[in-house]
Design a protein around this motif. Structure first.
Motif, PDB file in Angstrom:
ATOM      1  N   ALA A  23     -19.518  11.816   3.390  1.00  0.00           N
ATOM      2  CA  ALA A  23     -18.322  11.384   2.653  1.00  0.00           C
ATOM      3  C   ALA A  23     -18.185   9.865   2.667  1.00  0.00           C
ATOM      4  N   THR A  24     -18.510   9.248   3.823  1.00  0.00           N
ATOM      5  CA  THR A  24     -18.438   7.787   3.909  1.00  0.00           C
ATOM      6  C   THR A  24     -19.427   7.136   2.960  1.00  0.00           C
ATOM      7  N   ILE A  30     -18.985   5.120  -4.535  1.00  0.00           N
ATOM      8  CA  ILE A  30     -17.908   5.086  -5.530  1.00  0.00           C
ATOM      9  C   ILE A  30     -17.278   3.699  -5.590  1.00  0.00           C
ATOM     10  N   ALA A  31     -17.069   3.099  -4.423  1.00  0.00           N
ATOM     11  CA  ALA A  31     -16.472   1.760  -4.385  1.00  0.00           C
ATOM     12  C   ALA A  31     -17.374   0.742  -5.057  1.00  0.00           C
ATOM     13  N   ALA A  32     -18.705   0.848  -4.807  1.00  0.00           N
ATOM     14  CA  ALA A  32     -19.632  -0.079  -5.446  1.00  0.00           C
ATOM     15  C   ALA A  32     -19.622   0.094  -6.957  1.00  0.00           C
ATOM     16  N   PRO A 216      -9.222  -4.109   7.457  1.00  0.00           N
ATOM     17  CA  PRO A 216      -9.797  -2.878   6.883  1.00  0.00           C
ATOM     18  C   PRO A 216      -9.977  -1.764   7.898  1.00  0.00           C
ATOM     19  N   GLU A 217     -10.075  -2.099   9.203  1.00  0.00           N
ATOM     20  CA  GLU A 217     -10.306  -1.078  10.224  1.00  0.00           C
ATOM     21  C   GLU A 217      -9.006  -0.482  10.759  1.00  0.00           C
ATOM     22  N   GLU A 218      -7.903  -0.778  10.111  1.00  0.00           N
ATOM     23  CA  GLU A 218      -6.606  -0.248  10.572  1.00  0.00           C
ATOM     24  C   GLU A 218      -6.652   1.281  10.608  1.00  0.00           C
ATOM     25  N   VAL A 219      -6.117   1.865  11.677  1.00  0.00           N
ATOM     26  CA  VAL A 219      -6.146   3.320  11.831  1.00  0.00           C
ATOM     27  C   VAL A 219      -5.227   3.996  10.814  1.00  0.00           C
ATOM     28  N   ASN A 308     -14.258   0.144   1.514  1.00  0.00           N
ATOM     29  CA  ASN A 308     -13.375   1.274   1.221  1.00  0.00           C
ATOM     30  C   ASN A 308     -11.940   0.988   1.648  1.00  0.00           C
ATOM     31  N   ASP A 309     -11.569  -0.269   1.627  1.00  0.00           N
ATOM     32  CA  ASP A 309     -10.213  -0.636   2.037  1.00  0.00           C
ATOM     33  C   ASP A 309      -9.300  -0.609   0.805  1.00  0.00           C
ATOM     34  N   PHE A 310      -8.420   0.375   0.767  1.00  0.00           N
ATOM     35  CA  PHE A 310      -7.531   0.541  -0.377  1.00  0.00           C
ATOM     36  C   PHE A 310      -6.113   0.089  -0.024  1.00  0.00           C
ATOM     37  N   GLY A 311      -5.470  -0.535  -1.000  1.00  0.00           N
ATOM     38  CA  GLY A 311      -4.045  -0.797  -0.909  1.00  0.00           C
ATOM     39  C   GLY A 311      -3.302   0.223  -1.743  1.00  0.00           C
ATOM     40  N   ILE A 312      -1.988   0.138  -1.771  1.00  0.00           N
ATOM     41  CA  ILE A 312      -1.207   1.131  -2.512  1.00  0.00           C
ATOM     42  C   ILE A 312      -0.012   0.449  -3.156  1.00  0.00           C
ATOM     43  N   GLU A 313       0.417   0.966  -4.290  1.00  0.00           N
ATOM     44  CA  GLU A 313       1.595   0.455  -4.986  1.00  0.00           C
ATOM     45  C   GLU A 313       2.355   1.631  -5.564  1.00  0.00           C
TER      46      GLU A 313
END
Length: 624
Positions: A23-24, A30-32, A216-219, A308-313
């Motif tokens: 999955a990783t 997908i991110a690339a 990016p490594e935030e749990v 794979n670090d996503f933000g959200i809005e």
């Protein structure tokens, strides 16, 4: 647990690990692909100042609709609003600096000073739409040309007119009074129909801002949340990913019967937009989407987690708008831009503290948070407060822990007799079980007596774990060599010329998790082991300290500090009990004589002493 069960567990673990690895890798691909698509996407150079998604009339009289712009890309926002006139205004409240802009007529960003030192509603230096932007569709942009009509050091008012003749006025001001806070703004939105036709719409959305992780490594990943008449919920960026039985989600849309507030949050900070218009809650809709955070120019650019670090809005709708020509409607909101501190949010009321999402033991977590804050006020240091609270918890649990150890010691005395029974009835497991239970009864030993007190500690552990995991108060707070209790206590990083499994090319030296692991091993050495423990269970207990060391090595130093403190306390307690507690002896207990039967008819309906119910003689009927 038998050998087959362990084989099944091992195979399941390997399967999960393979699935996680796959999955990783899939997410990286997908991110690339997304990054490549974004790089090849033509830039938006000019956008007409019309409301996207709204039907307008063209020169030939045909109805046309301005294409809706996607707001998830900061570049698209900057390009779409490039031609709009911009006027800025800044308001300072305590340690918070609010930056307002006429591009969207809202809070472009909020800079938090003091110990926070962070900017909210900013995605890696690229500013998204301002908080409070009014969209005519959930994914649209606020492209109305606003102007500032009034401003001072405590407030600012914007006004603009939409292409369909709706005058929009937004008035922001600092809150005052008992329930005010430096992180809380008041917003009044007024819509006036200056056209000649009635205006109806259920598609007015207030942009509630964007949230990204500190690293990016935030749990805990960024989440959007909502409150529907007290029923609060949240979903993080993983919600949009594909799974075994689901496909990747492009966005989230939902309707709520009594929408109270909505917003976004990271692990420590939140933006909450609450509707406070008198008259109670009304139906509303929310929209949310995730976007890939650009780390190409920062220190995380070469880390795999950054890919794979996503933000959200997110955005929340206004109640349905129904305006006759010349009519107006006014909606009142409060915007919170600040840390996720339970005490602060609870003081503001409006159920804003619900966004802490402590889990099933939230009632206990809230109490621990309040006590820990009080201990900080007394000691002046959050690390000392964690130690004091841990000592208090362990002291309260002392009787339970003592009872557990005493019970396990008694179980340990039964070990020789247990082995005799196992050897004697090795070919008859059922008989062996009966004889073991008979032996327990003869010696008055409860086989689960050592486990129950420990199980009762689990809610306390999970409640305190949730507090430490979400405590924004710990951010930037030091203790001895620890510079920040909310992250790992790295004192040195070793760089290797080659890559190692699970470590990569560098290794952080974190003392607190190592202390936690060593103290856990010592504690388990001093703790009596149950007589029923087999070889596989002993292996599991031996591996457990290393397992916890692995999962907590890069976690918050506050958790390692708590765990190390409780391990040291347990060692101290074991030592005290060994010195002053009488060693248990193994003696058969006499069966207690049976007492007289209960006289209570509820528990003993066959009691001969129970009085018979008297039957009243029936009166003869008169008449015939």
């Amino acid at each position: 647990m038998d050998r087959k069960a362990w084989i099944v567990i091992t195979l399941c673990s390997i399967g999960l690990a393979v699935n996680y690895w796959y999955a990783t890798k899939n997410q990286e691909a997908i991110a690339a692909q997304r990054a490549l698509e974004e790089a090849n996407k033509p830039k938006v150079t000019q956008v007409e100042p019309a409301s996207p998604g709204v039907a307008t009339t063209s020169t030939d009289g045909a109805a046309t609709t301005t294409p809706t712009l996607t707001a998830a890309q900061p570049d698209a926002v900057a390009a779409a609003t490039a031609n709009l006139p911009e006027e800025k205004h800044t308001i300072v409240s305590g340690s918070v600096t609010y930056h307002f802009t006429t591009k969207g007529a809202g809070v472009a960003r909020a800079e938090l000073g003091a110990g926070d030192k962070i900017t909210l509603n900013a995605a890696n230096r690229r500013t998204l739409e301002p908080v409070g932007a009014l969209r005519r569709e959930a994914t649209g942009l606020d492209l109305i040309a606003y102007k500032i009509i009034e401003k001072n050091e405590k407030s600012v008012t914007f006004e603009g007119v939409s292409p369909d003749g709706i005058t929009i006025r937004k008035a922001y001001r600092l809150t005052e009074g008992e329930k005010s806070d430096e992180h809380l703004l008041a917003l009044v939105v007024t819509l006036t129909n200056t056209g000649t036709l009635p205006h109806k719409s259920e598609e007015y959305y207030l942009y509630t801002g964007a949230a990204v992780s500190i690293s990016p490594e935030e749990v805990l990943k960024p989440s959007f949340f909502w409150n529907d008449a007290g029923d609060a919920g949240h979903k993080d960026t993983h919600y949009f990913s594909s799974g075994w039985f689901s496909e990747e989600k492009a966005e989230h849309r939902a309707s709520h019967t009594r929408l109270r507030y909505a917003g976004v949050m990271s692990r420590f900070y939140a933006t909450i937009v609450s509707r406070v218009t008198p008259g109670g809650d009304k139906p509303g809709k929310i929209w949310a989407d995730r976007f890939l955070v650009d780390h190409s120019g920062d220190k995380y650019a070469h880390e795999n987690a950054a890919k794979n670090d996503f933000g959200i809005e997110s955005a929340m709708s206004l109640p349905p708008v129904d305006l006759a020509p010349g009519a107006s409607m006014t909606e009142q909101y409060e915007i919170y831009l600040g840390p996720k501190e339970y005490v602060r949010l609870n003081k503001l009321e409006g159920q804003r503290d619900f966004i802490m999402f402590y889990g099933m033991f939230s009632w206990f977590s809230k109490g621990l948070n309040v006590v820990m804050r009080w201990m900080h006020d007394v000691s002046g240091n959050w690390g000392v407060a964690i130690i004091l609270l841990t000592l208090v918890i362990r002291t309260v649990l002392w009787p339970l822990q003592s009872k557990a150890q005493y019970s396990m010691k008694r179980m340990g005395l039964l070990a020789p007799k247990m082995k005799e029974l196992q050897a004697k009835y090795k070919d008859d497991p059922q008989k062996q079980q009966v004889e073991v239970m008979k032996m327990y009864k003869e010696y008055g030993v409860n086989p689960v007596g050592g486990c129950l007190p420990m199980l009762m500690q689990i809610p306390i552990f999970f409640a305190f774990y949730s507090v430490l995991q979400n405590a924004a108060e710990l951010r930037g707070q030091g203790w001895l060599w620890v510079k920040d209790l909310s992250i790992s206590d790295t004192i040195h990083t070793f760089n290797f010329p080659f890559s190692l499994p699970l470590m990569g090319t560098d290794f952080d030296l974190n003392p607190l998790p190592l202390i936690m692991g060593v103290t856990m091993i010592l504690q388990m050495k001093l703790t009596p082991q149950p007589a029923t423990m087999d070889k596989s269970q002993k292996i599991m207990f031996a591996v457990m300290p290393f397992f916890f060391l692995f999962i907590s090595y890069n976690f918050a130093a506050a958790l390692s500090l708590y765990w190390s403190t409780q391990n040291l306390f347990a060692i101290f307690q074991s030592r005290i009990m060994k010195l002053y507690m009488k060693e248990p002896t193994l003696e058969k207990v006499e069966a207690a004589p049976k007492g007289p039967p209960s006289k209570n008819p509820f528990f003993n309906p066959m009691n001969p002493n129970q009085k018979e119910k008297k039957t009243k003689p029936k009166n003869p009927k008169l008449g015939g």
